[in-house]
Design an enzyme around this catalytic site. Structure first.
Site, PDB file in Angstrom:
ATOM      1  N   PRO A 328       0.843  -1.201   0.000  1.00 40.65           N
ATOM      2  CA  PRO A 328       0.000   0.000   0.000  1.00 40.65           C
ATOM      3  C   PRO A 328       0.880   1.253   0.000  1.00 40.65           C
ATOM      4  O   PRO A 328       1.722   1.424   0.862  1.00 40.65           O
ATOM      5  CB  PRO A 328      -0.792  -0.123   1.301  1.00 40.65           C
ATOM      6  N   ASP A 504       6.116   2.299   1.368  1.00 43.48           N
ATOM      7  CA  ASP A 504       5.245   1.164   1.655  1.00 43.48           C
ATOM      8  C   ASP A 504       4.655   1.426   3.042  1.00 43.48           C
ATOM      9  O   ASP A 504       5.353   1.351   4.053  1.00 43.48           O
ATOM     10  CB  ASP A 504       6.075  -0.123   1.650  1.00 43.48           C
ATOM     11  N   HIS A 505       3.366   1.733   3.078  1.00 39.90           N
ATOM     12  CA  HIS A 505       2.742   2.195   4.315  1.00 39.90           C
ATOM     13  C   HIS A 505       2.647   1.102   5.378  1.00 39.90           C
ATOM     14  O   HIS A 505       2.365   1.383   6.545  1.00 39.90           O
ATOM     15  CB  HIS A 505       1.345   2.751   4.023  1.00 39.90           C
ATOM     16  N   ARG A 506       2.889  -0.148   5.001  1.00 37.41           N
ATOM     17  CA  ARG A 506       2.915  -1.212   5.997  1.00 37.41           C
ATOM     18  C   ARG A 506       4.123  -1.072   6.915  1.00 37.41           C
ATOM     19  O   ARG A 506       4.106  -1.510   8.070  1.00 37.41           O
ATOM     20  CB  ARG A 506       2.949  -2.580   5.322  1.00 37.41           C
ATOM     21  N   VAL A 507       5.201  -0.473   6.377  1.00 37.85           N
ATOM     22  CA  VAL A 507       6.466  -0.394   7.117  1.00 37.85           C
ATOM     23  C   VAL A 507       6.772   1.031   7.564  1.00 37.85           C
ATOM     24  O   VAL A 507       7.280   1.256   8.657  1.00 37.85           O
ATOM     25  CB  VAL A 507       7.624  -0.933   6.245  1.00 37.85           C
TER      26      VAL A 507
END
Length: 533
Positions: A328, A504-507
């Site tokens: 994402p 990467d919005h997960r990280v």
């Protein structure tokens, strides 16, 4: 005499099929072992297919532009039974070293490499090849000779450091995908300018070279200019075989009076892309220069044309889809006042030129990014989904987006934190040029931990670049230009640089992305800090 059928091999990339772009031989032609037969495009790269046989071509079984599964017979060659034992490779897999009926290994090596082996007293069949598909290179032969003499030696090719062997593409800030490629090029090349020296070199090449490697676009340019590739001076090799670039062909044609109007128009159209990475005005882009057609990657199609979606382009699309739908994305934008950076670069240009280096803004950005990555390890990371771990890397390997005639490629400059400004400028320029002439190799396109792309070279300011999965961030650079800004209550002209960071919005959270960008901006505002380690 017998007729042998050469089958499309797995060229070492694990591909199932390839598109036969161009035949390099024709029926009735006498060929030598290891002579290129055809150019084939897989979803990884464009490669030459060397012949495992010496003899006469009797039949071409597939047409140019045809998709061919691995293992399909593509050409038949009439060979002398008594002369093929030493040179031919396995019909089923010409990209690997083969064995004969008794189990004896036959080497996959160029004629020049075989000659070197004979000169050094090395049995080439016993040498383990480090080249593509197990090809034995000159370095392998020399290493074997040293080993036999009891001397320590370095390996012929460094092992690539890659975070993910499958992660070989990246989307640029303009929405295009960057892809990979391979080999090395010296940072400077001596050029003889006198016509007498040119003729001497051409005569030497005629007698010394019976084979020259070149990219398809380079061969096409040589055909247009009426230039024999075997006569073009070159100091570059690929796996022991002379390699010629488009720039060399144009330069040679001009020097010996064989250039045509086609060459002049090609130079005008491609000058920005092939001449370089130098920035001579503050309003230019931060990185290498390019033009719209080069940035498009494969030229401009005709209206109504249907372009096959396969090979490298299909691989690009699949990797783009993987990146976009796996990670994402979020993008943070800002703008930094780089007036002092413009002044600092101008002061250092003469010194850099004296050292043979063309200085751009890019090395300053690379050093600033690396400093900021040290302070924000999450931005220099990847996500190991299987282990459910965020891997914060202790290496700083920066990918640099580069427009080429085959698409957008991303050569990786390793260990940026340990290199000086001029070293970074020279190495980056060298790798960018090798990416453009398609002589850069796969391992030099892998192992990146963070990517920088540049929309400023085509006039852009802000963008939403797609992250190079499994990396977690990519920075897009806009155009350095004078813009009106308020300083101490007055509107004054200042040089500014727009920045766009996708993560990467997960990280990486938005706050971390903003703080990382702020740190990069802080360093670019005061570039003197980037000149000390």
């Amino acid at each position: 005499m017998t007729v042998e059928t050469f089958r499309l091999p797995d060229v070492g990339e694990g591909v199932a099929e390839g598109e036969l772009l161009r035949w390099l031989v024709e029926p009735g032609e006498e060929i030598e072992a290891d002579q290129p037969l055809a150019e084939v495009e897989t979803d990884k790269a464009v490669v030459d297919l060397p012949s495992p046989y010496a003899g006469r071509v009797t039949e071409l079984h597939v047409a140019e532009g045809e998709m061919v599964p691995v293992g399909t017979g593509i050409v038949s060659v009439e060979v002398d039974d008594g002369e093929t034992a030493d040179d031919e490779a396995s019909e089923g897999d010409a990209a690997a070293a083969a064995t004969d009926d008794t189990g004896a290994r036959r080497a996959f090596a160029a004629p020049s490499t075989r000659r070197l082996a004979r000169e050094l007293g090395v049995d080439v069949a016993r040498v383990e090849g480090s080249g593509p598909g197990g090809r034995v290179t000159d370095a392998d032969v020399r290493a074997a000779a040293d080993d036999e003499a009891g001397e320590p030696t370095a390996t012929g090719r460094p092992e690539p450091r890659s975070l993910d062997p499958d992660a070989t593409v990246v989307l640029s800030a303009a929405g295009e995908l960057e892809t990979e490629g391979r080999t090395r090029r010296e940072s400077a090349r001596a050029v003889e300018t006198a016509s007498e020296a040119v003729e001497r070199q051409r005569e030497r090449d005629r007698t010394a070279r019976d084979r020259t490697l070149a990219a398809p676009a380079t061969r096409g340019l040589a055909d247009e200019l009426g230039v024999d590739l075997d006569t073009v001076p070159t100091d570059r090799e690929r796996d022991g075989v002379p390699f010629v670039t488009a720039a060399m062909v144009r330069e040679y044609a001009a020097r010996v009076g064989e250039a045509t109007d086609t060459a002049e128009s090609a130079d005008a159209a491609e000058g920005a892309a092939t001449e370089g990475t130098a920035e001579t005005t503050a309003s230019a882009g931060v990185g290498e220069a390019t033009d719209d057609e080069t940035a498009a990657g494969s030229g401009t199609p005709e209206p109504g044309e249907r372009i096959p979606y396969r090979g490298i382009r299909r691989s690009i699309g699949e990797q783009m889809e993987r990146s976009k739908y796996t990670a994402p994305h979020a993008t943070h934008t800002d703008e930094v006042d780089v007036t002092r950076l413009v002044e600092t670069k101008a002061e250092l240009e003469a010194h850099a030129e004296a050292e043979g280096v063309s200085l751009t803004y890019l090395p300053f950005v690379m050093r600033a990014v690396t400093r900021a990555l040290r302070e924000f390890p999450r931005v220099n990371a990847s996500l190991d989904e299987a282990a459910e771990e965020i891997v914060c890397h202790d290496e700083y390997n920066l990918g640099i987006a580069t427009a080429t005639d085959a698409g957008l490629m991303v050569p990786v400059v390793e260990d940026v934190d340990g290199k000086g400004l001029l070293d970074l400028a020279a190495e980056t320029a060298t790798k960018v040029e090798r990416a453009r002439d398609r002589s850069i190799g796969r391992e030099e396109m892998q192992g990146g931990t963070f990517t920088i792309t540049n929309v400023g070279v085509i006039g852009g300011e802000y963008a939403t670049p797609i992250v190079n999965y499994p990396e977690v961030a990519i920075l897009a650079l806009g155009r350095v230009a004078e813009r009106p800004r308020v300083v101490d209550g007055e509107v004054v002209p200042r040089y500014t640089l727009p920045l766009s960071l996708s993560v990467d919005h997960r990280v990486v959270d938005g706050a971390v992305a903003a703080r990382f960008t702020n740190r990069v901006m802080d360093l670019l505002r005061s570039p003197s800090r980037l000149l000390v380690d």
